[in-house]
Design a protein around this motif. Structure first.
Motif, PDB file in Angstrom:
ATOM      1  N   TYR A 189      12.705  39.903  29.318  1.00  0.00           N
ATOM      2  CA  TYR A 189      12.251  40.946  30.248  1.00  0.00           C
ATOM      3  C   TYR A 189      12.549  40.543  31.693  1.00  0.00           C
ATOM      4  O   TYR A 189      13.039  41.356  32.497  1.00  0.00           O
ATOM      5  N   GLN A 200      15.198  43.148  28.323  1.00  0.00           N
ATOM      6  CA  GLN A 200      14.131  43.653  27.451  1.00  0.00           C
ATOM      7  C   GLN A 200      13.260  44.602  28.272  1.00  0.00           C
ATOM      8  O   GLN A 200      12.892  44.309  29.408  1.00  0.00           O
ATOM      9  N   HIS A 201      12.956  45.765  27.706  1.00  0.00           N
ATOM     10  CA  HIS A 201      12.067  46.698  28.387  1.00  0.00           C
ATOM     11  C   HIS A 201      10.622  46.210  28.281  1.00  0.00           C
ATOM     12  O   HIS A 201      10.243  45.545  27.318  1.00  0.00           O
ATOM     13  N   LYS A 202       9.822  46.579  29.266  1.00  0.00           N
ATOM     14  CA  LYS A 202       8.401  46.232  29.239  1.00  0.00           C
ATOM     15  C   LYS A 202       7.736  46.973  28.085  1.00  0.00           C
ATOM     16  O   LYS A 202       7.883  48.184  27.939  1.00  0.00           O
ATOM     17  N   THR A 221       6.133  42.224  25.486  1.00  0.00           N
ATOM     18  CA  THR A 221       6.200  41.383  26.688  1.00  0.00           C
ATOM     19  C   THR A 221       4.808  41.003  27.198  1.00  0.00           C
ATOM     20  O   THR A 221       4.692  40.334  28.225  1.00  0.00           O
TER      21      THR A 221
END
Length: 742
Positions: A67, A72-74, A78
């Protein structure tokens, strides 16, 4: 592979903050803060060190590192705080579990904390990354303290103190890292409290003022000061300072606090008052007495206007950036409001709680303590006792109208072992009697026109009414009756502090040269505002309000009637409208009428004496519930979110029921250029010091039913007022309901 806590400016990651460095930095910072609190809790500094070391261990998960790199998306994958909370739970550290779980988003309720620990980002994640954690941080579980003992009631303050140490250390470490990569010098650190230097200055200042005072006021104030200095030697705990208006409570209380702090190694003085008007005036007097100016960081005024606003942005990191500008009360002398002090102690939000660890080992002066909300007295007194018993504080209850806060059968949560700084043997209420109060006939009613007529019979007069609408109506009535419109003043919290202080200075100057002066105000003028009139009118209200209004009359005792009786004249009147704020204010009016009827007109002087005031408050509290929001039960259950936010229709711990928002006045000509200059500086670098300067030009408004188009909500947390601003009344009533202004 390297693991990071925060990103930097360079794409090659060479200036990114390593996670190991952040964890040790926060652990060491939290430990230093915990040591300074002196909290009576086993191995508290060591507990704080582990809280800092564990708080972000969830960032060792691969998804969080991806992230940070933008890969990587939140999402739930995460999340990172739950792993640290799970490790604390594994080691049977409930206080650390709550503090870590709360350092993003706020302290949770007990059930929510358990749910978070058992979530995928809690214990399961911890088990998956524990090998990496042990390799990166060899000290992660080394010599952890044994599980704590004690009641949940005692644990409440421990959790809040630990949470405060952790949040302040976390944000300070992050801010230092960001400053370093941006080439910014860190903000300066305020000086420590130096009683040995400051007390002689205060005593010299008091002596200089005494030379200008007349007898017998001069001698009486000297006796009060001497008693306060003598009793400063007593052990820390609860004190009361029951002194009539004009007895010099502010300066004698400051002298007591400095000597008490010097003798008992206390590190801070916190002056708490109910209204912004009081802290504005008290801060000015305290700075003069201490020999410091506005630019020095010895004295800090803090109220709701000085706090960063909230952002509508969905980016958590941006929201935290606003919150990191929240105050941490690191100055040696704090002057603040009941709202800021008590709501912080009962809050669950990181920004509010950041300052709590700096309350420990302080002398806390509760000025005009009768203004504490009766419906919150049980939890308020319980928290005050915790500050004394666990955090080593001394608390002074300072007022002319001392409320009945001592423990008794019908008030089990009351205070114990309260020692009076000005004992009854001094007979202060008889010796400092400066006014004659005329009480109204039960059936007699005055119109606002009649009130104005009574005022203009005199060369100068002050009137205090129960509502904002009444004050505005009477102000207009007076303006029509006097030839010199500049002699009529309106004071209201609808005016920004700069405006209000300027008006008060104008009033003082007119009174000093005995020019005609007519002032209309709501209750905000009653507590601590240093104005002096020969004639005061007060709409029938609660007893403490009437006595406080009388304190604005003949303050120096210079007026004496031909027969030798006090020369100040106070008239209490019933208005035709008889409108008053609801709740406990109205209960106070009903209670006073009942007391007057029960004792008869021949004993009306009883109500300006300590025994009558005590009877009034003792009979007031049973008219409602002193824990009407069930805060005590929620504290025992460790439900931190519910304590602040409430449950169902029941609100949480809030001094002011309605939600409020500070708005910055930008288009009023006297401050337009100055505010624009501050805005330019803010654009370059927003700081806490700059936020403090903004507070002088802000007004707090209730947000319920407020026309939001009147506010420009910026992404940096500031709210700019787009409506008009009246040079006499402040925020204009035609743009918003007057009841929205606080």
């Amino acid at each position: 592979m390297p693991y990071y806590a925060h990103t930097g400016l360079k794409s090659d990651q060479s200036d990114w903050q390593e996670l190991r460095d952040h964890l040790y930095g926060v652990g060491n910072g939290a430990q230093r803060r915990a040591e300074a609190t002196g909290l009576r809790f086993s191995d508290f500094p060591r507990v704080a060190w582990f809280a800092g070391l564990w708080h972000d261990i969830g960032k060792y998960r691969r998804e969080f590192q991806q992230y940070l790199k933008g890969l990587q998306h939140k999402s739930d994958l995460t999340h990172h705080k739950q792993a640290g909370a799970a490790l604390a739970h594994l080691h049977q550290r409930p206080e650390t579990t709550f503090a870590i779980q709360g350092h993003h988003g706020g302290l949770p309720d007990f059930a929510d904390a358990k749910t978070a620990i058992m979530s995928d980002s809690g214990t399961p994640l911890l088990e998956r990354i524990m090998e990496t954690i042990r390799r990166e941080i060899p000290d992660v579980v080394k010599e952890t303290p044994p599980p704590p003992t004690g009641s949940r009631d005692e644990l409440d303050l421990v959790i809040r103190m630990l949470f405060s140490c952790l949040v302040d250390a976390d944000w300070a470490d992050t801010a230092a890292y960001q400053d370093s990569i941006n080439g910014c010098s860190p903000e300066s650190v305020p000086p420590a409290l130096e009683p040995a230097v400051l007390l002689p200055r205060v005593l010299g200042y008091i002596g200089e003022r005494a030379r200008r005072a007349a007898e017998p006021m001069k001698s009486i104030r000297g006796e009060i000061l001497k008693s306060c200095l003598l009793r400063a030697e007593e052990t820390p705990g609860f004190f009361s300072m029951t002194v009539p208006t004009g007895g010099g409570k502010t300066l004698s209380g400051l002298a007591f606090a400095l000597r008490h702090a010097a003798i008992h190694d206390l590190r801070r003085i916190i002056c708490v008052a109910p209204y912004i008007t009081i802290i504005e005036q008290n801060a000015k007097v305290i700075r003069e007495a201490l020999g410091v100016d506005d630019e020095q960081r010895t004295v800090f005024e803090h109220h709701s206007l000085a706090e960063p606003g909230t952002s509508d942005a969905q980016d958590d990191r941006r929201a935290e950036e606003f919150a990191r500008r929240a105050e941490n009360w690191d100055a040696p002398v704090i002057v603040t409001t009941n709202v800021q002090f008590f709501e912080s102690l009962f809050s669950n939000r990181p920004g509010d709680c950041r300052k709590i660890h700096n309350i420990a080992r302080s002398v806390i002066i509760l000025d005009e303590c009768q203004a504490l909300p009766p419906g919150l007295l049980d939890p308020t007194c319980a928290m005050l006792k915790a500050l004394v018993d666990q955090a080593g504080c001394s608390i002074v209850l300072s007022t002319a109208t001392q409320p009945a806060l001592k423990q008794r059968d019908e008030f089990p949560h009351g205070l114990t072992r309260v020692r009076e700084l000005a004992p009854p043997s001094m007979d202060l209420f008889e010796r400092l009697q400066r006014v004659t109060i005329t009480w109204p006939e039960r059936e007699t009613r005055w119109s606002w026109s009649e009130v104005a007529r009574q005022m203009v019979k005199k060369s100068s007069a002050l009137v205090v009414v129960n509502t904002v609408e009444a004050a505005r109506q009477l102000f207009r009535e007076l303006r029509e009756r006097v030839d010199d419109s500049k002699s009529v003043f309106h004071l209201s919290s609808a005016m920004c502090p700069f405006h209000r202080l300027r008006r008060i200075e104008e009033i003082k100057k007119r009174r000093e040269v005995e020019r005609s002066c007519f002032v209309v105000s709501t209750q905000l003028i009653e507590c601590g505002v240093d104005l002096d009139f020969p004639f005061v009118l007060r709409e029938f209200g609660p007893l403490d309000g009437i006595i406080q209004a009388a304190g604005r009359c003949n303050r120096e005792g210079k007026l004496v009637a031909p027969d030798g009786s006090p020369g100040g004249e106070v008239i209490v009147f019933n208005s035709e409208e008889e409108k008053s704020p609801p709740g406990w204010y109205r209960k106070g009016i009903q209670n006073l009428r009942g007391r007057l009827d029960a004792h008869g007109p021949e004993r009306q002087d009883r109500w300006t004496r300590p025994e009558g005031i005590n009877e009034y408050f003792a009979s007031l509290y049973p008219l409602g519930r002193c824990d009407e929001r069930e805060i005590i039960k929620e504290r025992e259950s460790l439900n931190f979110r519910t304590i602040r936010e409430g449950r169902g229709d029941r609100r949480g711990y809030r001094i002011i029921d309605e939600d409020t928002e500070p708005v910055l006045i930008v288009d009023w000509p006297p401050i337009q250029e100055l505010v624009a200059s501050l805005m330019e500086e803010w654009e370059r670098r927003p700081t806490r010091q700059l936020r403090r300067k903004f507070s002088r030009y802000q007004v707090n408004v209730r947000t319920q039913n407020l026309d939001q188009s009147m506010i420009d909500k910026r992404r940096d947390g500031l709210g700019l007022w787009l409506g008009s601003y009246d040079s006499e009344l402040g925020l204009s009533a035609d743009l918003m309901r007057e009841s929205l202004i606080i």
